[in-house]
Design a protein around this motif. Sequence first.
Motif, mmCIF file in Angstrom:
data_model
loop_
_atom_site.group_PDB
_atom_site.id
_atom_site.type_symbol
_atom_site.label_atom_id
_atom_site.label_comp_id
_atom_site.label_asym_id
_atom_site.label_seq_id
_atom_site.Cartn_x
_atom_site.Cartn_y
_atom_site.Cartn_z
ATOM 1 N N GLY A 22 18.362 -32.462 47.468
ATOM 2 C CA GLY A 22 17.240 -33.198 48.017
ATOM 3 C C GLY A 22 17.599 -34.635 48.294
ATOM 4 N N GLY A 23 16.719 -35.312 49.027
ATOM 5 C CA GLY A 23 16.944 -36.720 49.332
ATOM 6 C C GLY A 23 17.778 -36.907 50.579
ATOM 7 N N MET A 24 17.783 -38.114 51.071
ATOM 8 C CA MET A 24 18.490 -38.418 52.315
ATOM 9 C C MET A 24 19.991 -38.523 52.096
ATOM 10 N N THR A 25 20.732 -38.245 53.157
ATOM 11 C CA THR A 25 22.180 -38.427 53.146
ATOM 12 C C THR A 25 22.494 -39.766 53.797
ATOM 13 N N VAL A 26 23.287 -40.588 53.104
ATOM 14 C CA VAL A 26 23.601 -41.940 53.560
ATOM 15 C C VAL A 26 25.102 -42.069 53.757
ATOM 16 N N VAL A 27 25.501 -42.673 54.870
ATOM 17 C CA VAL A 27 26.894 -43.084 55.038
ATOM 18 C C VAL A 27 26.937 -44.589 54.854
ATOM 19 N N LEU A 28 27.709 -45.034 53.888
ATOM 20 C CA LEU A 28 27.839 -46.451 53.558
ATOM 21 C C LEU A 28 29.192 -46.955 54.050
ATOM 22 N N ALA A 29 29.195 -47.942 54.930
ATOM 23 C CA ALA A 29 30.430 -48.507 55.473
ATOM 24 C C ALA A 29 30.568 -49.957 55.022
ATOM 25 N N GLU A 30 31.553 -50.214 54.196
ATOM 26 C CA GLU A 30 31.788 -51.555 53.628
ATOM 27 C C GLU A 30 33.267 -51.654 53.269
ATOM 28 N N VAL A 40 20.894 -41.605 57.631
ATOM 29 C CA VAL A 40 20.906 -43.046 57.858
ATOM 30 C C VAL A 40 22.296 -43.607 57.555
ATOM 31 N N VAL A 41 22.642 -44.681 58.265
ATOM 32 C CA VAL A 41 23.899 -45.401 58.043
ATOM 33 C C VAL A 41 23.573 -46.783 57.509
ATOM 34 N N LEU A 42 24.325 -47.200 56.504
ATOM 35 C CA LEU A 42 24.228 -48.553 55.957
ATOM 36 C C LEU A 42 25.588 -49.192 56.166
ATOM 37 N N ALA A 43 25.672 -50.184 57.058
ATOM 38 C CA ALA A 43 26.978 -50.705 57.451
ATOM 39 C C ALA A 43 27.035 -52.224 57.427
ATOM 40 N N ASP A 44 28.156 -52.747 56.962
ATOM 41 C CA ASP A 44 28.425 -54.172 57.057
ATOM 42 C C ASP A 44 28.577 -54.524 58.526
ATOM 43 N N ILE A 45 28.103 -55.704 58.934
ATOM 44 C CA ILE A 45 28.235 -56.096 60.327
ATOM 45 C C ILE A 45 29.685 -56.343 60.687
ATOM 46 N N ARG A 46 30.493 -56.806 59.717
ATOM 47 C CA ARG A 46 31.909 -57.095 59.962
ATOM 48 C C ARG A 46 32.782 -56.250 59.049
ATOM 49 N N MET A 47 33.712 -55.530 59.644
ATOM 50 C CA MET A 47 34.657 -54.713 58.891
ATOM 51 C C MET A 47 35.890 -54.493 59.759
ATOM 52 N N PRO A 48 36.942 -53.916 59.213
ATOM 53 C CA PRO A 48 38.124 -53.644 60.038
ATOM 54 C C PRO A 48 37.763 -52.725 61.201
ATOM 55 N N PRO A 49 38.429 -52.844 62.362
ATOM 56 C CA PRO A 49 39.698 -53.553 62.492
ATOM 57 C C PRO A 49 39.611 -55.024 62.855
ATOM 58 N N THR A 50 38.507 -55.526 63.400
ATOM 59 C CA THR A 50 38.486 -56.911 63.895
ATOM 60 C C THR A 50 37.663 -57.862 63.040
ATOM 61 N N HIS A 51 36.849 -57.323 62.128
ATOM 62 C CA HIS A 51 35.982 -58.153 61.279
ATOM 63 C C HIS A 51 35.066 -59.050 62.121
ATOM 64 N N THR A 52 34.511 -58.504 63.200
ATOM 65 C CA THR A 52 33.609 -59.289 64.047
ATOM 66 C C THR A 52 32.216 -58.663 64.099
ATOM 67 N N ASP A 53 32.064 -57.589 64.888
ATOM 68 C CA ASP A 53 30.733 -57.005 65.083
ATOM 69 C C ASP A 53 30.765 -55.487 65.017
ATOM 70 N N GLU A 54 31.628 -54.942 64.169
ATOM 71 C CA GLU A 54 31.771 -53.486 64.098
ATOM 72 C C GLU A 54 30.462 -52.776 63.781
ATOM 73 N N GLY A 55 29.647 -53.353 62.899
ATOM 74 C CA GLY A 55 28.371 -52.724 62.557
ATOM 75 C C GLY A 55 27.440 -52.624 63.744
ATOM 76 N N ILE A 56 27.407 -53.674 64.566
ATOM 77 C CA ILE A 56 26.581 -53.674 65.766
ATOM 78 C C ILE A 56 27.102 -52.647 66.765
ATOM 79 N N ARG A 57 28.420 -52.615 66.952
ATOM 80 C CA ARG A 57 28.999 -51.673 67.912
ATOM 81 C C ARG A 57 28.787 -50.228 67.463
ATOM 82 N N ALA A 58 28.849 -50.010 66.150
ATOM 83 C CA ALA A 58 28.599 -48.669 65.636
ATOM 84 C C ALA A 58 27.157 -48.251 65.919
#
Length: 233
Positions: free
Chosen positions: A2-10, A52-70
């Motif tokens: 039960g419960g939601m499945t979450v992908v956490l990107a950090e 649902v996805v929970l993602a940092d806005i900045r992560m590899p490879p460029t550490h800029t806007d990966e969360g937004i692009r995702a």
Amino acid sequence: MGGMTVVLAEDNALLRQGLAAALAEHEAVGEVRTAADLDELVAAVETSAPDVVLADIRMPPTHTDEGIRAAERFRRTHPGLGVVVLSQHADAEGALALVSGGSTGRAYLLKERVSDVDQLVATLVAVQRGDSVIDPHVVDALMRHRMRFEAGPVARLTAREREVLGLIATGDSNTAIAGHLGVTSRAVEKHINSIFSKLDLPPGDATHRRVAAVLLYLGDSATPVARPVHRTP
């Protein structure tokens, strides 16, 4: 399960592990999958079909806007997938980019919010059902951003001219601006000449005019901030 499945990107391993453990213990969460970069995030979404996805806005490879692009990618490939983006700072541009294609199922929170797991899960639940949530501090930044362009001489500029002026403010050359916007250097020159004209900057030394334009751009940001209104779960 039960419960939601979450992908956490950090990409910070300690934060990723700690947050995953805290989420997994919450009754509203069924499974937490983790990713350390953009490629792993995309792969995890493809293989686990999360709610649902929970993602940092900045992560590899460029550490800029990966969360937004995702988030933009998932809007096309997984239209019903909720996305919560975490940021270290109240970035108005980032928040606007996140909801530029629509605010349904999108949230923008400051990382300081992750210490309150119940509040974080409430946000995950909200985006899962299609609501939008914007951190109050980010709303303040959005108000400053909006009011900057609604008062003063900068309000005379078109959206593209404001974009060019913003890039000038960061120190970009005409060539760099052209590359960033995907246009010719000649097109950038035309935008800049239009900016100088609309800001009533008389002909003269080009460097001086660029500096004067940037000062006007930054000066408009001093406009008082209105009381914000924001949506919450």
